[in-house]
Design a protein around this motif. Structure first.
Motif, PDB file in Angstrom:
ATOM      1  N   GLY A  78      35.960  37.035  42.752  1.00  0.00           N
ATOM      2  CA  GLY A  78      36.488  35.819  42.322  1.00  0.00           C
ATOM      3  C   GLY A  78      37.692  35.735  41.837  1.00  0.00           C
ATOM      4  N   ASP A  79      38.479  37.094  41.126  1.00  0.00           N
ATOM      5  CA  ASP A  79      39.315  36.588  40.749  1.00  0.00           C
ATOM      6  C   ASP A  79      39.908  38.329  40.657  1.00  0.00           C
ATOM      7  OD1 ASP A  79      41.365  36.568  38.205  1.00  0.00           O
ATOM      8  OD2 ASP A  79      39.881  37.122  36.472  1.00  0.00           O
ATOM      9  N   CYS A  80      40.841  38.098  41.536  1.00  0.00           N
ATOM     10  CA  CYS A  80      41.463  39.760  41.719  1.00  0.00           C
ATOM     11  C   CYS A  80      41.949  40.081  40.958  1.00  0.00           C
ATOM     12  CB  CYS A  80      41.568  39.113  43.276  1.00  0.00           C
ATOM     13  SG  CYS A  80      42.760  41.037  44.258  1.00  0.00           S
ATOM     14  N   LEU A  81      41.313  41.719  40.973  1.00  0.00           N
ATOM     15  CA  LEU A  81      42.880  42.770  40.215  1.00  0.00           C
ATOM     16  C   LEU A  81      43.361  43.429  40.374  1.00  0.00           C
ATOM     17  CD1 LEU A  81      39.014  43.895  37.366  1.00  0.00           C
ATOM     18  CD2 LEU A  81      41.446  41.980  37.007  1.00  0.00           C
ATOM     19  N   LEU A  82      43.256  43.860  42.198  1.00  0.00           N
ATOM     20  CA  LEU A  82      43.524  45.211  42.670  1.00  0.00           C
ATOM     21  C   LEU A  82      45.573  44.861  42.484  1.00  0.00           C
ATOM     22  CD1 LEU A  82      42.000  44.490  46.149  1.00  0.00           C
ATOM     23  CD2 LEU A  82      42.084  46.477  44.543  1.00  0.00           C
ATOM     24  N   GLY A  83      46.310  43.656  41.836  1.00  0.00           N
ATOM     25  CA  GLY A  83      47.387  44.361  41.692  1.00  0.00           C
ATOM     26  C   GLY A  83      47.370  44.713  40.532  1.00  0.00           C
ATOM     27  N   LEU A  84      46.977  44.872  40.296  1.00  0.00           N
ATOM     28  CA  LEU A  84      46.793  45.243  37.939  1.00  0.00           C
ATOM     29  C   LEU A  84      46.337  46.816  38.703  1.00  0.00           C
ATOM     30  CD1 LEU A  84      45.046  43.086  35.921  1.00  0.00           C
ATOM     31  CD2 LEU A  84      47.859  43.313  35.812  1.00  0.00           C
ATOM     32  N   THR A  85      45.779  47.112  39.284  1.00  0.00           N
ATOM     33  CA  THR A  85      45.203  48.418  39.625  1.00  0.00           C
ATOM     34  C   THR A  85      45.772  49.634  41.074  1.00  0.00           C
ATOM     35  OG1 THR A  85      43.671  47.318  40.530  1.00  0.00           O
ATOM     36  CG2 THR A  85      43.264  47.670  38.330  1.00  0.00           C
ATOM     37  N   GLY A  86      47.013  49.218  41.428  1.00  0.00           N
ATOM     38  CA  GLY A  86      47.790  50.049  41.847  1.00  0.00           C
ATOM     39  C   GLY A  86      46.555  49.944  43.470  1.00  0.00           C
ATOM     40  N   GLY A  87      45.975  48.570  43.786  1.00  0.00           N
ATOM     41  CA  GLY A  87      45.275  48.471  44.896  1.00  0.00           C
ATOM     42  C   GLY A  87      44.036  49.148  45.133  1.00  0.00           C
ATOM     43  N   ILE A  88      43.065  49.529  44.366  1.00  0.00           N
ATOM     44  CA  ILE A  88      42.229  50.307  44.208  1.00  0.00           C
ATOM     45  C   ILE A  88      41.014  49.217  42.940  1.00  0.00           C
ATOM     46  CG2 ILE A  88      40.159  52.379  43.750  1.00  0.00           C
ATOM     47  CD1 ILE A  88      43.233  53.792  44.128  1.00  0.00           C
ATOM     48  N   CYS A  89      40.178  48.260  43.973  1.00  0.00           N
ATOM     49  CA  CYS A  89      39.017  48.065  42.564  1.00  0.00           C
ATOM     50  C   CYS A  89      37.726  48.026  42.303  1.00  0.00           C
ATOM     51  CB  CYS A  89      38.228  46.717  43.566  1.00  0.00           C
ATOM     52  SG  CYS A  89      37.532  46.142  42.614  1.00  0.00           S
ATOM     53  N   PRO A  90      38.706  48.528  40.300  1.00  0.00           N
ATOM     54  CA  PRO A  90      37.312  49.297  39.780  1.00  0.00           C
ATOM     55  C   PRO A  90      35.969  48.262  39.930  1.00  0.00           C
ATOM     56  CG  PRO A  90      39.103  48.170  38.884  1.00  0.00           C
ATOM     57  CD  PRO A  90      39.471  47.857  39.894  1.00  0.00           C
ATOM     58  N   VAL A  91      36.022  47.450  40.209  1.00  0.00           N
ATOM     59  CA  VAL A  91      35.115  45.938  40.330  1.00  0.00           C
ATOM     60  C   VAL A  91      33.959  46.873  41.267  1.00  0.00           C
ATOM     61  CG1 VAL A  91      33.449  43.675  40.317  1.00  0.00           C
ATOM     62  CG2 VAL A  91      35.984  43.837  39.225  1.00  0.00           C
ATOM     63  N   ALA A  92      34.601  46.676  42.538  1.00  0.00           N
ATOM     64  CA  ALA A  92      33.654  47.432  43.622  1.00  0.00           C
ATOM     65  C   ALA A  92      33.463  49.133  44.118  1.00  0.00           C
ATOM     66  CB  ALA A  92      34.927  46.880  45.207  1.00  0.00           C
ATOM     67  N   ARG A  93      34.740  49.608  43.434  1.00  0.00           N
ATOM     68  CA  ARG A  93      34.429  50.815  43.025  1.00  0.00           C
ATOM     69  C   ARG A  93      33.781  51.927  41.812  1.00  0.00           C
ATOM     70  NH1 ARG A  93      40.017  52.102  47.252  1.00  0.00           N
ATOM     71  NH2 ARG A  93      38.791  54.604  47.409  1.00  0.00           N
ATOM     72  N   CYS A  94      34.320  51.356  40.987  1.00  0.00           N
ATOM     73  CA  CYS A  94      33.696  51.716  39.314  1.00  0.00           C
ATOM     74  C   CYS A  94      32.142  51.653  39.584  1.00  0.00           C
ATOM     75  CB  CYS A  94      34.512  51.865  38.682  1.00  0.00           C
ATOM     76  SG  CYS A  94      33.553  52.542  36.624  1.00  0.00           S
ATOM     77  N   SER A  95      31.433  53.377  39.383  1.00  0.00           N
ATOM     78  CA  SER A  95      29.786  52.550  39.285  1.00  0.00           C
ATOM     79  C   SER A  95      29.677  51.631  38.873  1.00  0.00           C
ATOM     80  CB  SER A  95      28.859  54.205  39.569  1.00  0.00           C
ATOM     81  OG  SER A  95      29.843  54.954  40.843  1.00  0.00           O
ATOM     82  N   LYS A  96      30.280  52.031  37.244  1.00  0.00           N
ATOM     83  CA  LYS A  96      30.485  50.807  36.489  1.00  0.00           C
ATOM     84  C   LYS A  96      30.673  49.410  35.983  1.00  0.00           C
ATOM     85  CE  LYS A  96      28.308  55.143  33.553  1.00  0.00           C
ATOM     86  NZ  LYS A  96      28.821  55.513  32.750  1.00  0.00           N
ATOM     87  N   HIS A  97      31.394  48.827  36.937  1.00  0.00           N
ATOM     88  CA  HIS A  97      32.359  48.244  37.087  1.00  0.00           C
ATOM     89  C   HIS A  97      33.559  47.849  35.889  1.00  0.00           C
ATOM     90  CE1 HIS A  97      29.538  46.601  40.186  1.00  0.00           C
ATOM     91  NE2 HIS A  97      28.714  46.997  39.407  1.00  0.00           N
ATOM     92  N   LEU A  98      33.943  49.073  35.253  1.00  0.00           N
ATOM     93  CA  LEU A  98      34.473  49.500  33.939  1.00  0.00           C
ATOM     94  C   LEU A  98      36.687  48.288  34.496  1.00  0.00           C
ATOM     95  CD1 LEU A  98      33.779  52.733  32.486  1.00  0.00           C
ATOM     96  CD2 LEU A  98      32.655  50.566  32.000  1.00  0.00           C
ATOM     97  N   LEU A  99      37.044  47.839  33.511  1.00  0.00           N
ATOM     98  CA  LEU A  99      38.038  47.833  33.369  1.00  0.00           C
ATOM     99  C   LEU A  99      39.020  48.530  32.524  1.00  0.00           C
ATOM    100  CD1 LEU A  99      37.315  43.765  33.672  1.00  0.00           C
ATOM    101  CD2 LEU A  99      37.296  45.559  35.600  1.00  0.00           C
ATOM    102  N   ASN A 100      38.348  49.032  32.198  1.00  0.00           N
ATOM    103  CA  ASN A 100      40.046  49.989  31.562  1.00  0.00           C
ATOM    104  C   ASN A 100      39.143  51.626  31.630  1.00  0.00           C
ATOM    105  OD1 ASN A 100      41.153  47.402  30.134  1.00  0.00           O
ATOM    106  ND2 ASN A 100      39.489  47.078  29.904  1.00  0.00           N
TER     107      ASN A 100
END
Lengths: 147, 1016, 222
Positions: C136-158
């Motif tokens: 509900g709050d898309c970060l893809l613009g900050l992460t080069g089009g790769i989602c850390p929420v969906a694709r990092c096992s720990k949903h880490l943001l930094n």
């Protein structure tokens, strides 16, 4: 099961196995009458649904016979068929069936002998396995459903 | 019935080819010409066409009934718009020159009006003891129809025998009896002439010692064929003439009247009789009783054709046919039992043996009839010393008169496949005297418009063919007919004798019309061979051709389950029900067409490839000739002389020059094929070419494979151990280029079958016996003092090569036989070569010290090349890696993939002349296809139901040819012109939104239901 | 796209075992594309179930229907006229479809035949991989089009955790470390600086932490 005569459906590719079956005939090579052929343009056309349907209708064994590996008239239809056969074997396993009731075979158009031999071998194997589980359990209700 | 077109008033003079003789060769040539849109006139002195093959029971090597295999070809004639068929007609004179001949034709009266005759058979019914063609066994009667599938389907009257013509006129309901019929003479303008008169089979009744014509139970091979034939005197039952009982012991005697120098004999070998007798013996055991003892008395077993050696091995091991190498000298009849005693001597035992048989078959060969000699005289063409038509040493279809060509047995004794090859070659040569192909609009095909069946209830007709006795002999016809008749929506169920005969075809067509049928099931042979024929039948009857289902009761039931009639009948029921269920779901479909690419690709730049390329290029076709080596020529470059003494080098350099300088041929040397795609008529093949292996892509409509074979170099008999142990190829060069070496030699030994006819390479290489005789004769001529010994197993100097074999023996060349179990041994010691062998006649070991040992090594398939090509072009191969043609008998140069042809040693071992003929044949077949402007891709294409499509892309990714795409409406779309019809997308589609026409899922499911429904 | 895969056969069989009249309902949307519940899979499962019943000596009547979309009431309405003929519904749609069916046909038990897995993309024919968790709050613009929420096992943001090794995640060697991918992508885009920006703690209310979510487009309301 002494007199068990299995019903076997062979889906045969027009370009190879079907021709091989004709070849077996013209050489008068004998194989069991249990095997009946359905002609398809390529084994890649054989749908998992067709195989399942054959079992539902009472086939004791089914095989799909396509061209030799790398020889498919349509590049890779036979390998696609082999993948689908493996998929349906998995389904049969989940159902508690012997997966040997379904097989993939490869032969070229000239291999009349191979056609006759594999038909014999497959029939023999199915005879050992006995009637399809749907028939084993309750023949009466099976008859009913088929009506 | 065929309506003969009036050719007298043809405005386009000299656009016709005249074919003389309507046997299989003449028919093949005619069809090839008609297919390549040339006008043909086919004449035959008989009242219907078909020739000798139609009176044989079955033919090798497939051992099937000829009527069934040849009749589609015969009836094909009747629908060809380019064809004029003139039975009962002979050539009286031919004037003019190639391209501008005038032929005078004489047609004998038939006394039946072909326009009126409905072939009802009433006239024949009133003469019940007649009709069938049973030479020597049955009296022929006034009206004759030679065999059930006769074309044209009409009777004729023998006026001389017919006493009361008015009685016959009364019987004929169609008022077709026409006693006023008179001989007619007409002249036609033709560009070329093809002779395919065939030959007769020798009548041995003139010989005093074999009892032919004297003893009831001595018959000729042809009589034996008629006895076994379903249309023969005993309706296909093998019984003795004397007591109508089944024989228990049958013997064959080979070379009766052939390979001899005595009274009544001819010196040449008839090439086919060994295979014929093997076939007859096998069929005897197969069809009548395995317990019948079969024995063949022979001189040399000449099974030199493609895979024929395997046939021989099967006859010996699987069928237990006894082979005795002896030429019997006395045959007597027991006056009581009418059994026949044969007295013979064995070469390994110096004693005389006598054995009694129930029946004896005399294997007689071909003889040129007087009528052919007369025809040759009228045509002004030369004959050879045996009265066969003399031909160009490097082109076996070219006669001494330009514009006149020959094929089949009229040229030399040969079997059906070789006749077919020569016929196509002759057709190709004949067409080269014509200008461009003739256009006759497709609308003229005579088909009535298709009936709309969409709103009709199902009305199914089931027609079950007995195929002579091929089906009816094992499966109970009545029960099958009854069974099919009980199925839902089946209105008509009936048996048809010889379903592919014109009589039965007309009967089926009539039944479709009168019963308003809209679906048809044919129980018969394989759809692979006969589907087109029955599809055409439906079209003639006004139905879409996809509303027919062929049930394979012959190849996949009767033939495969001999000896199990009950089980086979049950299987037939299931197959029939599957066919009926399937046809219920069939729908009218449209074929797809694409424009044809006019270019040809010829792979292989040897003599075969070059000949084929030249033939096509001369016809104005652009040819790409691909050769992997840097120069053209192939194996033929290393051959110096033919057995007839012709200079191969001179011929090859002329051919190479012509090919290299031809404006329509692009020679691509140093080139290998790396990829291939497309559909017949529109192929794309990628090559790497030249020293830098640049990639290029060729668009072509047809492909001819002439990739050749390799000289065999087996590790046997000391090959490679001594410079004087050579192959026949090397000896050929030695004799031609270093004659002084030969002159110094004192002995020469040759060993035949080196590395062939044994486990590992079981086939015969065909060319080695002639090569050995050729080289032995040349060496002996160069050095008359040289002693030459040839160790052989069977001398296979077929046809006229027998003359050279006899000449070699007369010149003192020693031929010593050995067996596979007792092969010669070669010792090399102190630079000396010795051959040790077991002499069968002396029954002891002999040793020959020799200056030179020549091994007849023959050839083997170019496994690497055929494997690569087979993979890329999806072509089948034989077990010994030669290309496998589509039909070993009737389509010898066509591959199973349409538009791809094979010729020369890539198909099987053969000599240079035979390779050239095959090259011409392949070129002719290729050209026939290219003559079509469009290629029919059939109707089996995939179609997406957009209402179900989820645009998931699975089909787009799964298609092996990348044809589906998501269109602008967001659904998958498949271009029917590009779809190859494999059905992979159909089986993969998760939304079940795709169907493959002609193989729709509901059809397949219905067939499964039909096979299994109601069981248990 | 929502992805799903068929439930173990035993579980499906157990769920419908009391019944002998079944509607087997597929969906022509996401589950068709991921080959879990389209017309084809409906056909196959029906076949499998019939075989199973046959083996038990029982009969089962299965009606196969594939709806255009099981998560829209209008399409679901197509079953209305016939629902009374069935004892149970087996849905091959995602959870949304199952619930739509169950909500519409309250008298009839509805069972799922598939497990709804994730929102994913097709990597190749036959392979689907998770790409979005609907936070509900898309970060893809900050992460080069790769989602850390969906694709990092720990949903880490930094940035990655210590478990990253040669670009792979510690949970399995075939799982890419999302943060390694992000770093490579940012480098390729010349946006390395982004990586250094600290992302603040994410507000997970929009990801469902605030209870079931709903979208209301007032302009579209009728």
């Amino acid at each position: 099961m002494e007199n068990f005569e299995p019903e076997i459906i062979a889906f045969c590719c027009h370009y190879c196995a079907y021709t091989a079956a004709d070849m077996a005939g013209s050489k008068r090579l004998s194989y069991p009458t249990n095997v009946k052929i359905i002609r398809v343009p390529c084994t890649g056309k054989v749908d998992a649904l067709h195989i399942m349907s054959a079992f539902e209708k009472g086939a004791d064994g089914v095989y799909v016979a396509g061209c030799l590996e790398g020889d498919c008239h349509f590049k890779n239809g036979n390998t696609r068929a082999a993948q689908r056969v493996a998929h349906v074997q998995k389904i049969l396993q989940d159902l508690g069936w012997d997966t040997q009731r379904l097989a993939m075979m490869n032969m070229s158009a000239g291999m009349g002998e191979v056609f006759a031999r594999t038909a014999c071998e497959f029939t023999e194997k199915i005879k050992q396995l006995g009637p399809s589980p749907v028939k084993q359990m309750n023949t009466d209700s099976y008859r009913q459903t088929q009506r | 019935m065929q309506k003969l077109k009036d050719i007298e008033h043809s405005e386009t003079a000299h656009t016709h080819v005249l074919v003389i003789g309507g046997g299989v060769g003449g028919i093949r040539a005619t069809l090839d010409l008609a297919e390549s849109r040339r006008n043909v006139i086919l004449i035959d002195s008989a009242y219907s066409i078909g020739g000798l093959m139609t009176s044989l029971d079955r033919t090798f090597p497939t051992n099937n009934c000829d009527l069934c295999t040849v009749s589609p070809h015969l009836s094909e004639n009747t629908r060809q718009v380019y064809l004029n068929l003139m039975p009962m007609t002979r050539l009286k004179a031919l004037t003019g020159e190639a391209g501008r001949f005038t032929a005078t034709l004489v047609t004998e009266p038939r006394y039946i009006d072909m326009e009126k005759c409905t072939a009802c058979g009433e006239c024949y019914k009133h003469f019940p003891d007649i009709v069938r063609f049973t030479p020597g066994l049955d009296p022929r009667a006034p009206t004759c129809m030679r065999y059930p599938q006769a074309t044209p389907y009409a009777f004729s009257i023998d006026m001389e025998k017919m006493a009361d013509i008015t009685a016959l006129q009364k019987i004929c309901k169609a008022d077709a009896i026409f006693p006023e019929d008179r001989q007619q003479i007409k002249t036609v303008e033709v560009a070329s002439v093809i002779l395919s008169m065939g030959a007769e089979l020798f009548d041995p009744s003139g010989l005093t010692h074999f009892g032919a014509g004297k003893f009831d139970n001595v018959v000729t091979g042809l009589q034996y064929e008629r006895i076994m034939s379903a249309s023969g005197p005993f309706e296909g039952d093998l019984i003795r003439v004397s007591d109508k009982k089944r024989p228990r012991k049958v013997a064959w005697i080979q070379c009766v009247g052939s390979r001899g120098i005595n009274k009544g004999d001819v010196p040449y070998c008839s090439s086919v009789c060994c295979m014929v007798s093997l076939k007859e013996a096998m069929v005897t055991k197969e069809r009548f009783a395995e317990t019948i003892e079969t024995t063949i008395f022979y001189m040399d077993m000449r099974t030199f054709g493609k895979d024929y050696e395997l046939f021989l091995n099967r006859a010996k091991t699987d069928y237990g046919i006894r082979m005795i190498r002896s030429r019997p000298h006395t045959i007597t009849e027991d006056p009581e039992t009418k059994n026949i005693s044969i007295t013979y001597a064995l070469e390994e035992k110096a004693l005389q043996m006598t054995e009694e048989f129930d029946m004896v078959v005399l294997s007689t060969g071909f003889r040129v009839p007087g009528s052919s000699v007369e025809l040759a005289r009228q045509l002004g063409i030369e004959l050879n010393i045996h009265d066969f038509v003399k031909t160009d040493p490097f082109n076996s279809v070219v006669t001494s008169r330009p514009g006149v060509y020959v094929c089949g047995v009229a040229q030399s004794p040969k079997d059906i496949p070789e006749t077919m090859v020569q016929a196509s070659a002759a057709a190709g040569m004949a067409a080269s005297n014509l200008t461009a192909a003739v256009d006759i609009p497709e609308e003229d095909n005579g088909f009535i418009p298709e009936k709309d069946v969409s709103t009709q209830p199902l009305r199914i007709g089931v027609f079950i063919c007995d195929c002579g006795l091929e089906i009816g002999g094992l499966l109970d016809m009545d029960k099958m007919v009854e069974f099919a008749g009980c199925q839902t929506d089946v209105l008509v169920s009936r048996a048809v004798g010889h379903g592919c005969s014109s009589e039965s075809m007309n009967l089926i067509e009539e039944s479709i019309r009168t019963n308003d049928l809209n679906r048809v099931v044919i129980g018969g042979c394989s759809p692979r061979t006969h589907e087109t024929k029955f599809q055409d039948l439906l079209r003639r009857a006004g139905l879409n051709k996809y509303l027919v289902e062929i049930v394979n009761l012959r190849d996949q039931d009767a033939w495969a389950h001999l000896g199990h009639p009950k089980e086979a009948l049950n299987k037939a029921f299931q197959l029939l029900r599957a066919g009926i269920c399937g046809v219920r779901k069939s729908r009218p479909l449209m074929d797809q067409f694409l424009p044809m690419n006019p270019n040809a690709l010829v792979v292989g730049g040897g003599v075969t490839g070059m000949t084929a390329a030249l033939q096509l290029a001369d016809q104005g076709i652009k040819v790409y000739l691909v050769e992997k080596n840097s120069t053209l020529g192939g194996l033929a470059k290393s051959i110096r002389r033919t057995i007839e003494g012709e200079d191969v080098g001179v011929f090859m350099s002329r051919l190479t020059d012509q090919v290299s300088t031809h404006k329509n041929i692009m020679v691509l040397a140093n080139s290998i094929i790396v990829d291939h795609s497309g559909v017949p008529g529109r192929f794309k093949t990628g090559l790497q070419t030249g020293p830098r292996m640049n990639y290029m892509q060729i668009d072509h409509g047809v492909t001819i494979f002439a990739t050749g074979a390799l000289p065999n170099r087996p590790d046997a008999y000391g090959l490679g151990l001594h410079e004087n142990i050579v192959t026949q190829l090397e000896l050929d060069v030695l004799i031609e280029d270093y004659p002084e070496k030969i002159k110094k030699m004192t002995q020469m030994v040759m060993i035949q079958c080196a590395g062939s006819r044994e486990p590992g390479n079981p086939n015969c290489s065909r060319v080695c016996c002639q090569a050995a005789v050729k080289n032995a004769l040349r060496a002996k001529t160069l050095n008359p003092d040289i002693e030459i010994y040839v160790f052989y197993r069977d001398m296979r100097t077929y046809g006229f090569q027998e003359d050279y074999y006899r000449q070699a023996r007369n010149m003192g060349i020693q031929f010593i036989r050995f067996s596979l179990e007792n092969k010669p041994e070669v010792w090399v010691e102190n630079d000396r070569i010795s051959v040790f062998a077991h002499d069968i006649i002396l029954d002891r070991k002999i040793q020959i010290e020799t200056s030179c040992l020549a091994l007849s090594t023959g050839m083997t398939a170019d496994d690497e090349t055929t494997e690569d090509m087979a993979m890329m072009f999806h072509l089948p191969r034989t077990s010994d890696h030669f290309f496998l043609e589509d039909h070993v008998k009737l389509r010898p140069v066509d591959m199973s993939v349409r538009g791809i042809f094979v010729a020369g040693t890539a198909r099987s071992p053969k000599n240079i002349q035979e390779s050239i003929t095959e090259a011409h044949a392949a070129a002719c077949r290729a050209q026939a296809l290219l003559a079509k402007k469009e290629i029919n891709l059939g109707a089996a294409v995939a179609k997406v139901d957009s209402s179900k499509c989820a645009a998931c892309l699975i089909c787009v990714r799964a298609c092996p040819f990348s044809i589906p795409f998501i269109n602008e409406d967001g659904y998958s779309q498949i271009d029917p012109a590009k779809c190859q019809g494999c059905g992979v997308c159909v089986a993969d589609c998760p939304a079940k939104a795709i169907q493959l026409f002609a193989y729709e899922d509901d059809q397949i499911l219905a067939k499964i239901e039909g096979l299994l429904g109601g069981l248990n | 796209m929502i992805t799903a895969e068929q439930k173990p056969l035993k579980e499906i069989i157990d769920s419908i075992s009391p019944y002998e009249k079944i509607f087997l309902v597929g969906c022509n949307e996401c589950v068709t594309v991921c080959a879990a519940g389209g017309r084809k899979e409906v056909g196959l499962l029906a076949s499998v179930l019939r075989l199973h019943y046959l083996k038990q000596g029982r009969t089962i009547e299965i009606k196969e229907i594939t709806l255009e979309r099981q998560c829209d009431p209008e399409y679901v309405e197509e079953l209305a006229s016939e629902i009374h003929r069935t004892e149970a519904v087996l849905s091959m749609a995602c959870g949304c479809g199952v619930q739509t069916l169950a909500g519409r046909y309250r008298e009839t038990p509805v069972f799922p035949a598939v497990n709804t897995l994730f929102m994913g993309a097709s990597e190749a024919q036959g392979i689907w991989a998770e790409r979005c968790q609907g936070c509900g709050d898309c970060l893809l613009g900050l992460t080069g089009g790769i989602c850390p929420v969906a694709r990092c096992s720990k949903h880490l943001l930094n940035g990655p955790c210590g478990g990253t090794s040669h670009g792979k995640c510690e949970i399995a060697p075939d799982v890419d470390c999302a943060w390694c991918l992000i770093w490579e992508r940012l480098k390729a885009l010349g946006l390395e600086k982004r990586y250094e920006e600290i992302m603040e703690a994410k507000d997970w209310r929009s990801a469902g932490g605030g209870g079931p979510r709903k979208i209301v487009r007032k302009d579209l309301l009728l």
